[in-house]
Design an enzyme around this catalytic site. Structure first.
Site, PDB file in Angstrom:
ATOM      1  N   ALA A  23       0.783  -1.233   0.000  1.00 39.00           N
ATOM      2  CA  ALA A  23       0.000   0.000   0.000  1.00 39.00           C
ATOM      3  C   ALA A  23       0.818   1.289   0.000  1.00 39.00           C
ATOM      4  O   ALA A  23       0.364   2.295  -0.543  1.00 39.00           O
ATOM      5  CB  ALA A  23      -0.948   0.012   1.203  1.00 39.00           C
ATOM      6  N   LYS A  73      -3.201   5.188  -3.592  1.00 41.83           N
ATOM      7  CA  LYS A  73      -4.281   4.296  -4.022  1.00 41.83           C
ATOM      8  C   LYS A  73      -5.156   3.894  -2.848  1.00 41.83           C
ATOM      9  O   LYS A  73      -6.375   3.719  -2.989  1.00 41.83           O
ATOM     10  CB  LYS A  73      -3.703   3.062  -4.711  1.00 41.83           C
ATOM     11  CG  LYS A  73      -2.960   3.365  -5.996  1.00 41.83           C
ATOM     12  CD  LYS A  73      -2.467   2.094  -6.643  1.00 41.83           C
ATOM     13  CE  LYS A  73      -1.565   2.404  -7.821  1.00 41.83           C
ATOM     14  NZ  LYS A  73      -0.314   3.089  -7.407  1.00 41.83           N
ATOM     15  N   ASP A 119      -0.682  -4.215  -6.052  1.00 41.26           N
ATOM     16  CA  ASP A 119       0.167  -3.280  -6.803  1.00 41.26           C
ATOM     17  C   ASP A 119       1.607  -3.570  -6.398  1.00 41.26           C
ATOM     18  O   ASP A 119       2.172  -2.912  -5.541  1.00 41.26           O
ATOM     19  CB  ASP A 119      -0.240  -1.846  -6.458  1.00 41.26           C
ATOM     20  CG  ASP A 119       0.412  -0.828  -7.364  1.00 41.26           C
ATOM     21  OD1 ASP A 119       0.480  -1.069  -8.575  1.00 41.26           O
ATOM     22  OD2 ASP A 119       0.844   0.215  -6.851  1.00 41.26           O
ATOM     23  N   CYS A 173       4.299  -0.930 -12.473  1.00 38.22           N
ATOM     24  CA  CYS A 173       4.682   0.257 -13.241  1.00 38.22           C
ATOM     25  C   CYS A 173       5.876  -0.074 -14.122  1.00 38.22           C
ATOM     26  O   CYS A 173       6.876   0.638 -14.140  1.00 38.22           O
ATOM     27  CB  CYS A 173       4.971   1.447 -12.331  1.00 38.22           C
ATOM     28  SG  CYS A 173       6.232   1.159 -11.081  1.00 38.22           S
TER      29      CYS A 173
END
Length: 944
Positions: free
Chosen positions: A190, A195, A286, A339
């Site tokens: 996180a 996000k 993520d 990413c």
């Protein structure tokens, strides 16, 4: 996983806002606040032959667009931000930006010294026009006053929490999750929290003032320091539904054990705890990645880029994704994102995940979601490269490939999967960074989930017992040069990229061993002894390794018992055995940086725990020594037993439960001595004073949901947690969850000398939107001009004090300067309303008539039952297609205009940060100026 604040091989960048903080910072190449435009001639260091060779071979860029792709990567990233919250206050800020600033730039083309000014533009795909992109140079800001005004306005709005700076494509994954208020949400990696902020906003969407949604968000990160950054970033949401924990994302506890209720027959009986399998409706994975999609923000990646980073992180990413699939509820949705452009970190992970789950997961086609957001479909085939050459298949690489895994490669089975449903976002398509997103849905339980093996059960028990897996994961990802999902870097990434190596831990637990099998801990190497030489020492190596395992297990047992010296000795024996095993196998016993960091962390942890235990022992001894003395003095309860200790003012609170694993200030227990525990506020005297002083409705669950992060009987801060978060913590009887932060701060201890304080706690501004509807006393309504005056001056004299001040009008300060006249509260109606209020904390709010006339949310007074009815009414209106009422979304920026103030003998002063005051002033002034005849009143109020 594994994210800190030092620079890894891949540099910074990422998708967050300015290193993940809430500060309005500029790229290091330009300290002016917005991006400095680069000259047309690109600098030579913005090239990397290995990068270009690799991605040309992967064909991730459509034919004919390669030069545009590179040209965009070499330009600095524009500033993007989004407006926080929803409803009329978010609309107000959007409209102000549009009409007061941006519209003045769109009428004609502007240039400064021959340089074209690019007008601000909304991101067309972001809902409600709440996200914007700015691209001004430093020279333009200096020479065009309007741009400077925009810059200052946006900085103040960011400081106040009304907007958040965030890279454009970083906003995408939460939108695909489709979070609803009832969902249990997990953000696996996180930090820094941009996000997570979006997830909390979605959770609170549609909530009315004073209401908490039924769901919650668990935000996890493996790096302890970045968990604190995450807490700071998300506190502006003002949500009681957030739980921040610190674990290796691939080893988040998958089950909790709730102890038997006190008084029951099984209470305290070992093995009688009821088991809760932890599941989530929405999961965001993520994951840490090599981060080459962030080159526009961190151009040093051009120089440092190497294929080693992506290859090293593949196994780590797969572990996280597999564990996320295990934690996902059937019917739930998980988003996997990175990413990077690299298929080895993107499609390869998703394809392997789908195969191992054997149909339990499916890729979701989200082509109709955000249609204006341009994207490229996922690839079915890709190549894998080591430091020597490219390989097309595992059969080609298994003999010669350097540190490659079979899961990295495409295969006929993977090519048959609908990988085109994955999405890759390229920089030149939307003037953004690079990104990859895959949306998955769980349609059935994972293989072997219904019949867990004994080995898996044993591993789960070991996981529940504790141990700091997060520190090991952080060090591991750091050694691999990971860049986190929001622009942070893994800690300690100073080693050369060639030495980076992702080491695999055994992640099987809880009966989901099927999909987890075969995630190798380490890819094959090239150097080392021959097979014959290794065979000669195999017996000695095995014996030494077994001794090392036994010593390590002994260290864990000793640490859990509190015998830190024995744990330290066992750890030393394990290290020695490890070196013997390496020598017996003919290998150099050289430790990796991740191993050294893990050992150093464990040693610091043991020292800290020993010191804390010693302090607690001294405190307990002191309390026991003082107890007989208090009893001898005839104190209440001096007859003996427990009454003796209760008679005196003990510094340690007596509570019914403690959670979170924290050991700081804890008399006994707590795995992590440097973390504060979570405990309920059960002091009836304090609770009664809060209810009585503020006239709080008995419907408000203060007695059951108010917590503290200190074992002191008079904690400095009190926090409110939602029922769903509280239930999750109560189910964790063995404290498997390492809780860093939770709850919304609603009260702070405030005692003024020489003043009677009926309640030792004042309200906290960030918790005011939640508790305001339930407060019936200590509230004063102010007219708009008076509230504006109070916000501007922050302290208004009461008439009696003003008279005394007037008598000293001719006096001078100690420096010899004449004393000025301080602003005075003169409105008769406000003074009359303020008169009966007690000295101490009060709430100053905009009068209902003014709020209605100016279009602000009305001051609310209602019970919990009325709030629930309002939610039902809003839901019914939404089904009928009608517009919902005022939406707060849990944000202070969206709440009614109200501030925490302090009524003293001489003045009324507000206790709010200056940046938030400026935001309120801006809102109020803007609406007053629109009212005929209201502006002079505002001006008069401000100068009184």
């Amino acid at each position: 996983m594994g994210r800190g604040q030092k620079r890894g091989w891949g540099g910074g960048g990422g998708r967050g806002g300015g290193r993940g903080t809430d500060e309005w910072k500029q790229d290091k190449r330009n300290k002016g606040g917005f991006q400095q435009q680069q000259p047309q001639t690109q600098r030579p260091e913005y090239r990397n032959a290995a990068f270009e060779e690799y991605y040309r071979a992967q064909e991730v860029v459509p034919e004919g667009e390669w030069e545009a792709f590179l040209a965009t990567l070499r330009r600095p990233l524009p500033v993007t931000f989004r407006i926080n919250g929803s409803g009329k206050f978010a609309d107000h800020l959007r409209d102000k930006l549009t009409t007061d600033f941006f519209a003045k730039l769109g009428g004609e083309e502007l240039t400064v010294d021959g340089e074209r000014v690019v007008p601000p533009r909304p991101l067309p795909w972001y809902p409600n026009g709440y996200a914007w992109q700015l691209e001004f140079s430093r020279n333009q800001l200096r020479k065009l006053p309007l741009l400077g005004a925009i810059h200052e306005f946006v900085k103040h709005a960011n400081d106040a929490g009304s907007i958040s700076r965030q890279e454009a494509v970083s906003m995408v994954p939460p939108l695909f999750l489709d979070v609803q208020p009832q969902h249990r949400v997990l953000d696996m990696c996180a930090a820094p929290g941009s996000k997570t902020f979006q997830l909390l906003e979605a959770l609170h969407a549609g909530s009315t003032a004073g209401q908490s949604p039924a769901g919650y968000v668990v935000a996890n990160d493996a790096d302890f320091k970045r968990c604190n950054l995450l807490t700071h970033q998300t506190k502006r949401v003002c949500s009681p539904c957030l739980l921040v924990v610190n674990h290796d994302a691939a080893r988040l506890p998958s089950r909790l054990y709730r102890p038997a209720e006190p008084g029951s027959a099984n209470h305290g009986v070992r093995g009688s705890d009821s088991r809760l399998d932890v599941r989530f409706d929405r999961i965001l994975a993520d994951v840490p990645c090599s981060g080459d999609g962030t080159m526009r923000k961190s151009p040093d990646i051009w120089r440092k880029w190497s294929i080693v980073g992506g290859n090293s992180l593949h196994a780590c990413q797969l572990r996280i994704a597999l564990h996320g699939a295990k934690l996902l509820e059937v019917g739930g949705r998980m988003v996997y994102s990175t990413c990077t452009f690299n298929p080895v970190e993107d499609e390869a992970v998703v394809a392997e995940l789908l195969l191992r789950c054997e149909g339990a997961l499916e890729l979701v086609d989200v082509g109709d979601c955000l249609p204006e957001l341009r994207r490229m479909p996922g690839k079915h085939t890709w190549k894998v490269k080591d430091r020597n050459r490219f390989y097309s298949s595992w059969s080609e690489a298994c003999g010669d490939g350097y540190k490659l895994l079979e899961s990295m490669f495409s295969s006929p089975a993977k090519q048959a999967l609908p990988l085109e449903r994955c999405m890759r976002f390229l920089p030149h398509h939307g003037d953004t960074g690079g990104f990859f997103v895959a949306v998955l849905r769980k349609v059935s339980e994972l293989p072997s989930a219904s019949a867990p093996t004994k080995e898996a059960e044993a591993e789960a028990e070991e996981e529940d017992a504790g141990g700091d897996d997060a520190a090991a994961a952080a060090a591991e990802a750091a050694a691999a040069g990971a860049v986190d999902g929001d622009g942070g870097e893994a800690d300690g990434g100073d080693e050369a990229a060639a030495a980076a190596e992702a080491k695999e831990e055994d992640a099987a637990d809880g009966g989901e061993a099927g999909p987890m099998e075969g995630v190798e801990g380490e890819a094959e190497g090239e150097a080392g002894p021959s097979k014959a030489e290794a065979a000669r020492g195999i017996d000695a190596a095995r014996a030494a390794a077994e001794a090392g395992v036994a010593a390590a297990e002994a260290a864990v047992v000793a640490f859990e018992k509190g015998d830190y010296e024995a744990a330290k000795r066992a750890l030393a024996e394990a290290e020695a055995a490890s070196r013997r095993a390496a020598l017996a196998a003919g290998q150099e016993p050289r430790k990796s940086k991740a191993e050294r960091q893990k050992e150093q962390f464990a040693e610091r942890q043991m020292k800290s725990a020993a010191k804390q235990a010693e302090q607690n022992a001294r405190a307990q001894a002191k309390a026991r020594a003082a107890a007989p003395k208090r009893g001898a003095e005839g104190g209440e309860g001096a007859e003996g037993g427990e009454g003796e200790e209760e008679a005196g003012p003990s510094s340690i609170a007596q509570v019914s439960w403690i959670r979170g694993g924290g050991g700081r200030g804890r008399p006994v227990g707590g795995k992590y001595a440097w973390i504060d525990p979570v405990a309920p506020m059960e002091d009836e005297a304090v609770l009664t004073s809060l209810y009585d002083y503020y006239g709080m409705s008995t419907d408000f669950p203060l007695r059951s949901q108010l917590i503290m992060r200190s074992m002191d009987r008079t904690p400095k801060r009190l926090y409110f947690v939602s029922r769903s978060v509280l239930d999750l913590m109560l189910a964790d009887g063995r404290e498997a969850l390492k809780v860093i932060s939770t709850g919304l701060k609603v009260f702070e201890r405030q005692v003024i000398r020489d003043q009677v304080n009926e309640c030792p706690y004042r309200l906290a501004q960030e918790g005011l939107p939640l508790v305001l509807p339930y407060i019936t006393r200590q509230r004063v309504e102010l007219t708009a001009p008076v509230l504006l005056q109070l916000l501007r001056h922050r302290n208004l004299l009461l008439p009696a004090a003003a008279e005394e001040e007037a008598k000293e009008a001719d006096a001078t300060t100690p420096a010899g300067n004449p004393k000025g006249t301080k602003p005075t509260l003169t409105d008769p109606a406000v003074l009359a309303a303020l008169e009966p209020l007690k000295m101490g904390c009060v709430v100053a709010e905009l009068r209902a008539e003014d709020a209605r006339a100016l279009g602000f949310a009305l001051p609310s007074r209602h019970t919990a039952a009325a709030a629930a009815a309002a939610v039902d009414k809003a839901a019914a209106a939404a089904q009928d297609g009608a517009e919902a009422g005022d939406v707060t979304g849990g944000l202070a920026a969206n709440a009614p205009l109200a501030v925490v103030a302090w009524k003293g003998k001489a003045s009324l002063a507000i206790m709010v940060e200056r940046s938030e005051c400026e935001q309120m002033i801006d809102k109020l002034s803007a609406e007053l100026e629109k009212q005929p005849g209201a502006a002079p009143a505002a001006a008069a109020g401000a100068t009184a």
